[in-house]
Design an enzyme around this catalytic site. Structure first.
Site, mmCIF file in Angstrom:
data_model
loop_
_atom_site.group_PDB
_atom_site.id
_atom_site.type_symbol
_atom_site.label_atom_id
_atom_site.label_comp_id
_atom_site.label_asym_id
_atom_site.label_seq_id
_atom_site.Cartn_x
_atom_site.Cartn_y
_atom_site.Cartn_z
ATOM 1 N N PRO A 83 38.146 -6.288 34.698
ATOM 2 C CA PRO A 83 38.841 -7.242 34.811
ATOM 3 C C PRO A 83 38.069 -8.528 35.134
ATOM 4 O O PRO A 83 36.868 -8.591 35.806
ATOM 5 C CB PRO A 83 39.950 -7.042 35.923
ATOM 6 C CG PRO A 83 38.951 -5.912 36.795
ATOM 7 C CD PRO A 83 38.353 -5.175 35.853
ATOM 8 N N HIS A 203 49.539 10.702 25.083
ATOM 9 C CA HIS A 203 48.922 9.393 25.742
ATOM 10 C C HIS A 203 49.567 8.363 25.028
ATOM 11 O O HIS A 203 49.473 7.832 24.022
ATOM 12 C CB HIS A 203 47.425 9.486 25.793
ATOM 13 C CG HIS A 203 46.770 10.415 26.868
ATOM 14 N ND1 HIS A 203 45.571 10.771 26.714
ATOM 15 C CD2 HIS A 203 47.222 10.512 28.080
ATOM 16 C CE1 HIS A 203 45.267 11.534 27.911
ATOM 17 N NE2 HIS A 203 46.212 11.503 28.584
ATOM 18 N N GLU A 206 47.656 5.474 22.746
ATOM 19 C CA GLU A 206 47.097 6.232 21.491
ATOM 20 C C GLU A 206 48.010 6.181 20.224
ATOM 21 O O GLU A 206 48.232 7.200 19.923
ATOM 22 C CB GLU A 206 46.362 7.423 21.932
ATOM 23 C CG GLU A 206 45.477 7.244 23.097
ATOM 24 C CD GLU A 206 45.083 8.545 23.844
ATOM 25 O OE1 GLU A 206 45.192 9.560 23.360
ATOM 26 O OE2 GLU A 206 44.208 8.380 24.803
ATOM 27 N N ARG A 262 48.948 4.402 29.707
ATOM 28 C CA ARG A 262 48.642 5.852 29.324
ATOM 29 C C ARG A 262 49.474 6.975 29.610
ATOM 30 O O ARG A 262 49.773 8.000 29.000
ATOM 31 C CB ARG A 262 47.040 5.911 29.786
ATOM 32 C CG ARG A 262 46.681 7.494 29.918
ATOM 33 C CD ARG A 262 45.201 7.509 30.571
ATOM 34 N NE ARG A 262 44.789 8.721 30.882
ATOM 35 C CZ ARG A 262 44.023 9.539 30.124
ATOM 36 N NH1 ARG A 262 43.405 9.129 29.080
ATOM 37 N NH2 ARG A 262 43.630 10.707 30.513
ATOM 38 N N SER A 274 52.572 2.583 46.947
ATOM 39 C CA SER A 274 52.031 1.717 45.821
ATOM 40 C C SER A 274 52.962 1.166 44.579
ATOM 41 O O SER A 274 52.800 0.287 44.205
ATOM 42 C CB SER A 274 50.927 2.598 45.286
ATOM 43 O OG SER A 274 51.562 3.746 44.445
ATOM 44 N N HIS A 338 45.005 12.929 20.060
ATOM 45 C CA HIS A 338 44.353 11.777 20.825
ATOM 46 C C HIS A 338 43.765 10.748 20.069
ATOM 47 O O HIS A 338 43.139 10.867 19.043
ATOM 48 C CB HIS A 338 43.692 12.283 22.092
ATOM 49 C CG HIS A 338 44.504 13.143 23.077
ATOM 50 N ND1 HIS A 338 44.797 12.793 24.554
ATOM 51 C CD2 HIS A 338 44.973 14.292 23.024
ATOM 52 C CE1 HIS A 338 45.399 13.453 25.074
ATOM 53 N NE2 HIS A 338 45.469 14.455 24.247
ATOM 54 N N GLU A 425 40.299 14.026 19.023
ATOM 55 C CA GLU A 425 40.201 12.502 19.291
ATOM 56 C C GLU A 425 39.925 12.013 18.108
ATOM 57 O O GLU A 425 38.923 12.047 17.426
ATOM 58 C CB GLU A 425 39.075 12.457 20.304
ATOM 59 C CG GLU A 425 39.185 12.838 21.808
ATOM 60 C CD GLU A 425 40.273 12.281 22.645
ATOM 61 O OE1 GLU A 425 40.566 11.212 22.389
ATOM 62 O OE2 GLU A 425 40.226 12.824 23.824
HETATM 63 O O1 0X9 Z 1 41.022 12.248 29.263
HETATM 64 C C1 0X9 Z 1 41.803 12.965 28.146
HETATM 65 O O2 0X9 Z 1 42.805 13.380 28.534
HETATM 66 C C2 0X9 Z 1 40.961 12.831 27.032
HETATM 67 N N1 0X9 Z 1 40.576 11.740 26.545
HETATM 68 S S1 0X9 Z 1 41.576 10.576 26.050
HETATM 69 O O3 0X9 Z 1 40.605 9.434 25.880
HETATM 70 N N2 0X9 Z 1 42.244 10.776 24.906
HETATM 71 O O4 0X9 Z 1 42.385 10.292 27.169
HETATM 72 C C3 0X9 Z 1 40.452 14.048 26.778
HETATM 73 C C4 0X9 Z 1 40.141 15.082 27.513
HETATM 74 C C5 0X9 Z 1 39.409 16.080 27.213
HETATM 75 N N3 0X9 Z 1 40.501 17.343 26.668
HETATM 76 C C6 0X9 Z 1 40.906 17.914 27.395
HETATM 77 N N4 0X9 Z 1 40.461 18.189 28.798
HETATM 78 N N5 0X9 Z 1 42.046 18.284 27.120
HETATM 79 ZN ZN ZN Z 2 44.420 10.759 24.927
#
Ligand code: 0X9
Ligand code: ZN
Length: 467
Positions: A83, A203, A206, A262, A274, A338, A425
């Site tokens: 930020p 998420h 995404e 997210r 909060s 994702h 991803e």
């Molecule tokens: O952080 C996460 O949940 C995933 N990355 S994201 O940027 N799409 O949020 C990936 C996490 C790694 N995979 C898992 N732990 N399932």
């Molecule tokens: Zn994700």
């Protein structure tokens, strides 16, 4: 408010003005002046410091590590959304660590606002066309309602090979719809055919995930109708369960209020007052719940939730799949879509010290088959590896749950027992990150369609359906 009301009484015209200001607050405004920075750690001290830095900011909803530092992330980029209020401070800290800062996105708010106005202009000029499936424009991002309409239209169009299911209802009461594809030559039997689970959009931000799931699913269904040999074998010999958009409340919120939301949108009612909403659904699965790579703070983007399966969207997946397991359906593939980073990530993610699981080599092989097919389309490079090798620790993730053996005694124990379980991803590598422009939907759809066909080919060979 009182101030506004007073003016309204005197100058009616200003009432309109006050209202308009509220109305024009868009999903990018919160991010005006935010930047996304990239640093590449080249020694373990830098990694340690970056991990500590992320930890210190955890739960404050200020600095968002789009790509985290991990113990194994030597020479791997770390992307940090900063930020404006913390720019100077963070620059000093990173410089003192001898990290060079590259600016990936100079103004996140401006990028979001620009993209949203392009999307809206395009919609105004050419309506998205949800009246019929044949009008559905796969090259656009769609609202949650449009995606649900798509599910309904697909099930109508392909009524003899698809069947609709209502997975569950979201926290805010939206239906989460999905469908099963079972080809018309399938020998429905007991036990039912081996199965595949695809879920998109867990998420919220995404957006490329639901768009891609819809893209390749539509293509494969068309292939099936056209008599394409591979598509026929995929659907005749296996059941494919597809849920394009698993986090409706979060996804809707990204369209209306906050493009970079997210999590889910549940009320945490936390004692700190909060007011922060939502849990990370990819930390809310029961296996390893609340372990490494999760946060106990409701404002954190990796908040694990009040309890395992506290989020109805996650509970819905677990309940639905356990029910199928109880009816003897065996899942071979579990795939959670994702973005971003271009990876096929396999278990484990619950601990950096966990030894690779027994099916690691098999998962690498399938990941490689898919990556080769993907690269052949537009040259996009995907990497395969375990989550902890390539990315982050993340206990309570979908993919670990997808892999862990099924335990009929309780939904809080065990998982789905799928031999091949991944987080995919999608694009990109950080140029736009979560804000992948609409004009990349088509190339991503094309390459992932090839990737899914390769996965189909791979698994059908393993099952002996392709010699
Ligand atoms: O952080 C996460 O949940 C995933 N990355 S994201 O940027 N799409 O949020 C990936 C996490 C790694 N995979 C898992 N732990 N399932
Ligand atoms: Zn994700």
């Amino acid at each position: 408010m009182v101030w506004c009301k007073g003016i309204v009484l005197v100058f009616g015209i200003l009432a309109f003005f006050c209202g308009s200001i509220l109305a024009v607050l868009g999903p990018g405004d919160k991010y005006n002046g935010y930047q996304v920075w990239r640093v590449v750690p080249t020694n373990v001290d830098q990694i340690r410091s970056l991990i500590k830095l992320e930890h210190n900011f955890d739960g404050f909803d200020l600095v968002d590590f789009w790509r985290e530092a991990t113990p194994s992330s030597l020479h791997r980029p770390v992307d940090i959304m900063v930020p404006p209020s913390l720019r100077n401070n963070l620059r000093d800290i990173l410089t003192s660590l001898s990290l060079d800062i590259e600016i990936n996105i100079p103004d996140v708010g401006a990028l979001v606002t620009g993209q949203m106005s392009e999307i809206q202009t395009r919609r105004a000029n050419e309506p998205v066309g949800t009246a019929a499936l044949s009008d559905f424009d796969y090259t656009r991002y769609h609202t949650y309602d449009e995606i649900q309409q798509w599910v309904s239209d697909i099930v109508t169009e392909y009524s003899d090979i698809t069947s609709h299911f209502l997975l569950t209802t979201s926290y805010e009461g939206r239906p989460i719809n999905g469908f099963r594809i079972r080809g018309r030559n399938s020998v429905a039997s007991d036990p039912p055919p081996p199965a595949v689970w695809f879920e998109g959009g867990i998420h919220a931000r995404e957006w490329i995930s639901p768009a891609t799931v819809m893209w390749f699913t539509a293509q494969l269904l068309q292939d099936y109708e056209d008599g394409d040999e591979l598509a026929m074998s995929m659907f005749d010999n296996m059941d494919w369960y597809i849920v394009p958009s698993l986090n409706p409340d979060g996804y809707t919120y990204t369209w209306t209020n906050d493009r970079l939301w997210r999590k889910t949108r549940s009320d945490n009612l936390d004692s700190t007052g909060s007011g922060c909403r939502g849990a990370d659904p990819n930390r809310n699965f029961p296996f390893g719940w609340a372990g490494n790579g999760t946060s106990p703070f409701p404002c954190s983007n990796i908040y694990h939730g009040k309890s395992a399966l506290s989020e109805p969207e996650v509970d819905g997946v677990v309940e639905y799949l356990r029910n199928l397991k109880a009816n003897n359906q065996n899942f071979l593939i579990f795939l959670d879509w994702h973005s971003y980073g271009q990876y096929f990530l396999s278990p484990w993610s619950y601990s950096a010290y966990a030894p690779n699981p027994p099916d690691y080599d098999a998962m690498m092989a399938m990941g490689k088959a898919a990556s080769d097919a993907i690269a052949a389309v537009h040259g996009t490079v995907f990497q395969s590896g375990s989550s902890i090798e390539l990315l982050n620790e993340a206990a309570g993730s979908s993919k670990d749950w997808g892999y862990v053996p099924y335990d009929e005694t309780s939904k809080f124990r065990g998982g789905l027992g799928a031999k091949y379980s991944y987080t995919v991803e999608l694009r990109d590598k950080g140029t736009y990150g979560f804000l992948l422009p609409e004009d990349q939907i088509q190339p991503v759809g094309e390459e992932m369609y090839a990737g899914v066909r390769a996965i189909g080919d791979y698994i059908l060979r393993e099952l002996g359906f392709i010699p």
